[in-house]
Motif scaffolding. Structure first.
Motif, PDB file in Angstrom:
ATOM      1  N   HIS A   1      32.751 -19.875   8.847  1.00  0.00           N
ATOM      2  CA  HIS A   1      32.378 -20.248   7.492  1.00  0.00           C
ATOM      3  C   HIS A   1      33.643 -20.518   6.698  1.00  0.00           C
ATOM      4  O   HIS A   1      34.513 -19.656   6.575  1.00  0.00           O
ATOM      5  N   LEU A   2      33.760 -21.720   6.154  1.00  0.00           N
ATOM      6  CA  LEU A   2      34.958 -22.135   5.412  1.00  0.00           C
ATOM      7  C   LEU A   2      34.714 -21.933   3.923  1.00  0.00           C
ATOM      8  O   LEU A   2      33.742 -22.447   3.370  1.00  0.00           O
ATOM      9  N   THR A   3      35.588 -21.193   3.299  1.00  0.00           N
ATOM     10  CA  THR A   3      35.400 -20.899   1.878  1.00  0.00           C
ATOM     11  C   THR A   3      35.982 -22.012   1.005  1.00  0.00           C
ATOM     12  O   THR A   3      36.770 -22.847   1.466  1.00  0.00           O
ATOM     13  N   TRP A   4      35.602 -22.004  -0.258  1.00  0.00           N
ATOM     14  CA  TRP A   4      36.088 -22.984  -1.235  1.00  0.00           C
ATOM     15  C   TRP A   4      36.342 -22.258  -2.543  1.00  0.00           C
ATOM     16  O   TRP A   4      35.530 -21.392  -2.892  1.00  0.00           O
ATOM     17  N   PRO A   5      37.414 -22.496  -3.287  1.00  0.00           N
ATOM     18  CA  PRO A   5      38.421 -23.514  -3.040  1.00  0.00           C
ATOM     19  C   PRO A   5      39.433 -23.096  -1.978  1.00  0.00           C
ATOM     20  O   PRO A   5      39.627 -21.911  -1.751  1.00  0.00           O
ATOM     21  N   PRO A   6      40.104 -24.089  -1.356  1.00  0.00           N
ATOM     22  CA  PRO A   6      41.175 -23.773  -0.412  1.00  0.00           C
ATOM     23  C   PRO A   6      42.378 -23.246  -1.185  1.00  0.00           C
ATOM     24  O   PRO A   6      42.469 -23.411  -2.402  1.00  0.00           O
TER      25      PRO A   6
ATOM     26  N   VAL B   1      32.007 -30.398  17.234  1.00  0.00           N
ATOM     27  CA  VAL B   1      32.588 -29.047  17.312  1.00  0.00           C
ATOM     28  C   VAL B   1      32.002 -28.101  16.274  1.00  0.00           C
ATOM     29  O   VAL B   1      32.137 -26.887  16.404  1.00  0.00           O
ATOM     30  N   GLY B   2      31.355 -28.667  15.250  1.00  0.00           N
ATOM     31  CA  GLY B   2      30.807 -27.835  14.181  1.00  0.00           C
ATOM     32  C   GLY B   2      29.378 -28.202  13.848  1.00  0.00           C
ATOM     33  O   GLY B   2      29.101 -28.718  12.759  1.00  0.00           O
ATOM     34  N   PRO B   3      28.455 -27.906  14.764  1.00  0.00           N
ATOM     35  CA  PRO B   3      27.055 -28.266  14.490  1.00  0.00           C
ATOM     36  C   PRO B   3      26.512 -27.583  13.238  1.00  0.00           C
ATOM     37  O   PRO B   3      25.595 -28.095  12.599  1.00  0.00           O
ATOM     38  N   GLY B   4      27.125 -26.442  12.869  1.00  0.00           N
ATOM     39  CA  GLY B   4      26.686 -25.760  11.653  1.00  0.00           C
ATOM     40  C   GLY B   4      27.413 -26.227  10.411  1.00  0.00           C
ATOM     41  O   GLY B   4      27.145 -25.737   9.298  1.00  0.00           O
ATOM     42  N   GLY B   5      28.349 -27.142  10.562  1.00  0.00           N
ATOM     43  CA  GLY B   5      29.130 -27.648   9.440  1.00  0.00           C
ATOM     44  C   GLY B   5      30.599 -27.684   9.792  1.00  0.00           C
ATOM     45  O   GLY B   5      31.062 -27.005  10.712  1.00  0.00           O
ATOM     46  N   TYR B   6      31.313 -28.489   9.071  1.00  0.00           N
ATOM     47  CA  TYR B   6      32.749 -28.670   9.342  1.00  0.00           C
ATOM     48  C   TYR B   6      33.418 -29.187   8.079  1.00  0.00           C
ATOM     49  O   TYR B   6      32.751 -29.525   7.096  1.00  0.00           O
TER      50      TYR B   6
END
Ligand code: 5GP
Ligand code: ZN
Length: 116
Positions: free
Chosen positions: A110-115, A79-84
């Motif tokens: 795009h998932l940010t960090w920190p959650p 589901v996330g070929p670009g990352g997950y």
């Protein structure tokens, strides 16, 4: 199979509550999260009732642990070929709200960090 009568994920595993399933084996089931936090948001659970990751680490054999993690990784790549991201929340400070172990698989933005 060990189930808890009042556990929402046990009910999904046994089909009592509907969910959009994306994978199922004897030991692991994966389905779409009802309140997605990303365009793709799956949860991967052991079919038997185990409260949280720490309890699972204590009682599960290496094969069961591997299958849960492998399923999350395979679905993540799909589901996330670009990352997950794979997340397990445990306890009050960890933000756990359903006390049947689940790995969240988040992808599609795009998932940010920190959650939070
Ligand atoms: P936790 O907060 O325990 O880490 O995650 C619980 C997750 O289960 C949440 O993301 C929530 O949206 C999801 N969830 C709660 N109830 C249901 C349900 O009935 N069906 C599905 N598919 N997901 C659920
Ligand atoms: Zn359960």
């Amino acid at each position: 199979m060990k189930t808890m009568t009042d556990c929402i994920f046990c009910k999904i595993v046994c089909g009592e509550i509907p969910a959009t399933e994306v994978a199922r084996s004897k030991r692991v089931v994966a389905f779409r999260d009802v309140n997605p936090q990303a365009p793709s948001h799956l949860v991967v659970v052991p079919t038997r009732h185990v409260a949280d990751l720490g309890s699972f680490a204590e009682i599960a054999d290496d094969g069961e642990i591997a299958e849960l993690l492998r399923t999350a990784a395979q679905l993540g790549r799909r589901v996330g070929p670009g990352g997950y991201r794979v997340v397990a929340n445990e306890g009050a400070d960890g933000g756990q709200t359903v006390f049947h172990l689940h790995l969240h698989v988040l992808a599609g933005r795009h998932l940010t960090w920190p959650p939070g």
